[in-house]
Design an enzyme around this catalytic site. Structure first.
Site, mmCIF file in Angstrom:
data_model
loop_
_atom_site.group_PDB
_atom_site.id
_atom_site.type_symbol
_atom_site.label_atom_id
_atom_site.label_comp_id
_atom_site.label_asym_id
_atom_site.label_seq_id
_atom_site.Cartn_x
_atom_site.Cartn_y
_atom_site.Cartn_z
ATOM 1 N N LYS A 76 6.662 1.124 4.139
ATOM 2 C CA LYS A 76 7.112 0.094 3.192
ATOM 3 C C LYS A 76 8.514 -0.406 3.499
ATOM 4 O O LYS A 76 8.907 -1.474 3.048
ATOM 5 C CB LYS A 76 7.024 0.630 1.764
ATOM 6 C CG LYS A 76 5.608 0.734 1.283
ATOM 7 C CD LYS A 76 4.956 -0.630 1.270
ATOM 8 C CE LYS A 76 3.478 -0.535 1.005
ATOM 9 N NZ LYS A 76 2.852 -1.851 0.896
HETATM 10 N N1 PMP Z 1 0.254 5.257 1.984
HETATM 11 C C1 PMP Z 1 1.307 5.252 1.156
HETATM 12 C C2 PMP Z 1 1.990 6.537 0.837
HETATM 13 C C3 PMP Z 1 1.727 4.055 0.597
HETATM 14 O O1 PMP Z 1 2.763 4.052 -0.240
HETATM 15 C C4 PMP Z 1 1.045 2.864 0.923
HETATM 16 C C5 PMP Z 1 1.493 1.563 0.322
HETATM 17 N N2 PMP Z 1 1.071 1.369 -1.004
HETATM 18 C C6 PMP Z 1 -0.049 2.902 1.773
HETATM 19 C C7 PMP Z 1 -0.402 4.123 2.304
HETATM 20 C C8 PMP Z 1 -0.876 1.679 2.102
HETATM 21 O O2 PMP Z 1 -0.193 0.654 2.726
HETATM 22 P P1 PMP Z 1 -0.537 -0.884 2.473
HETATM 23 O O3 PMP Z 1 0.110 -1.275 1.177
HETATM 24 O O4 PMP Z 1 0.088 -1.570 3.636
HETATM 25 O O5 PMP Z 1 -1.994 -1.063 2.403
#
Ligand code: PMP
Length: 377
Positions: A76
């Site tokens: 993120k």
């Molecule tokens: N794993 C974790 C720990 C996350 O915080 C996130 C983001 N919400 C994701 C996976 C998935 O990423 P994305 O938002 O890019 O789908």
């Protein structure tokens, strides 16, 4: 004769001194370029690890992109940086001005926004449901974010924490007496999210794996990672398979398999308090978002992973690799392992190690205590 020797000795001294000075200045240049200019420059270029235990068990190369090594502890950071830099380019945020960034999130994005706001002279405002764990609230507060707690509500409700964040940012911009500017980060809909993964995560993975990848496996929260990486890799590797790893209660599995966003746990009268019914945090969702839709057509398959499987894999990985992973990484690795079995030996599968197990001690890792770590999936 004596004069000639003196001039020769002088020449030699000057040339040795010159060489010494040039070498020193080169050394100091090299040192300077090895120094990162602030937290933003620590983001990205995360390593890829070969997971020997899973690779040996399947005859495939199972590789994990170590997104937990970003300074804020997850992918993120890339997204928060892209959103903030885009707002700066548009003049919506001015560095070191005290301008504000709003986001509704109880997850990793809040942490990434908080650290980047401190580094760039902004104020982070993170809106959360008021039943968010005290641990998370304290982490955000210690990172210098202003935390707003709101009553839990559905996404269609104007008081839902995501809508609250949007409205609060708009109110600052409309207030003629407030000189500050405010931006709503909007990670689910903002296309700076998936394009950050298209521009950085995808190219890094392609380069680090030497261009030899048969499948990319990832869960989706906003969908930014899977969409961005899928676009980049499929442009170069048309035969590559993109596989969604989905936790219980998420509608994305059916969205990929059958084109409809539905999970049986979501039947009328059975809907639970939480969006998705799982201990896994960060992935799984029940609404259509722009970032997932940006890459949906590129997702070839989906694998469901339940909580017990994710916990068992996380325990297996710490036992065999010494790598302490979080819940969504556990889901990703179960799906990568199952897909490797399906493909058969000789293939390369890349997935994401999203964050560290230390963010998941109280719920996810508590379940692991009595679990026997094996690969019986
Ligand atoms: N794993 C974790 C720990 C996350 O915080 C996130 C983001 N919400 C994701 C996976 C998935 O990423 P994305 O938002 O890019 O789908």
């Amino acid at each position: 004769m004596g004069g000639q020797w003196r001039s020769l000795a002088l020449c030699a001294c000057v040339s040795i001194a010159g060489t010494y000075l040039v070498t020193k200045s080169l050394e100091s240049k090299q040192k300077t370029s090895e120094i990162k200019n602030g937290v933003a420059e620590l983001i990205g270029e995360t390593p890829v690890i070969r997971l020997a235990s899973l690779s040996d068990a399947t005859g495939c190369e199972i590789l994990g992109k170590m997104e937990m090594q970003n300074p804020g502890g997850s992918a993120k950071d890339r997204v928060a940086l892209a959103i903030i830099e885009e707002a700066e380019r548009k003049g919506l945020l001015r560095p070191n001005s005290g301008d504000m960034v709003f986001e509704g999130t109880s997850g990793s994005t809040g942490i990434s926004i908080a650290i980047l706001c401190k580094a760039k002279g902004y104020e982070a405002h993170i809106v959360l449901p008021d039943d968010t764990s005290q641990e998370k609230v304290e982490l955000l507060t210690n990172l210098g974010a202003v935390v707003h707690k709101v009553r839990p509500a559905g996404i269609a409700d104007s008081k839902h924490y995501v809508n609250y964040a949007r409205t609060a940012a708009e109110a600052i911009n409309k207030d003629d007496n407030d000189p500050r500017r405010a931006v709503f980060a909007d990670q689910f809909e903002n296309e700076a999210n998936w394009t950050a993964h298209y521009e950085h995560t995808g190219p890094e993975i392609y380069r680090q794996a030497g261009g030899k990848i048969d499948a990319f496996v990832a869960g989706a929260g906003t969908g930014g990672t899977i969409s961005g990486v899928a676009h980049y890799l499929k442009e170069r590797l048309p035969n590559l398979k993109v596989v969604l790893a989905d936790p219980p209660g998420s509608g994305l599995y059916n969205r990929v398999k059958f084109g409809v966003m539905f999970d049986t746990r979501e039947r009328e009268g059975t809907r639970r308090r939480h969006q998705v019914d799982t201990l896994v945090e960060g992935i799984g969702i029940n609404r259509v978002t722009r970032n997932f839709e940006a890459g949906r057509a590129l997702v070839d398959d989906a694998i469901r992973v339940d909580d017990a499987e994710a916990v068992k894999m996380a325990k297996y990985i710490v036992e065999h690799e010494g790598l302490f992973i979080g819940s969504s990484s556990g889901v990703n690795l179960v799906a990568a392992y199952k897909y490797a079995k399906q493909l058969g030996p000789g293939h390369t599968i890349v997935t994401i190690i999203c964050d560290s197990g230390s963010r998941h001690l109280s719920k996810f890792w508590r379940l692991a205590r009595d679990v026997k770590p094996d690969l019986d999936f």
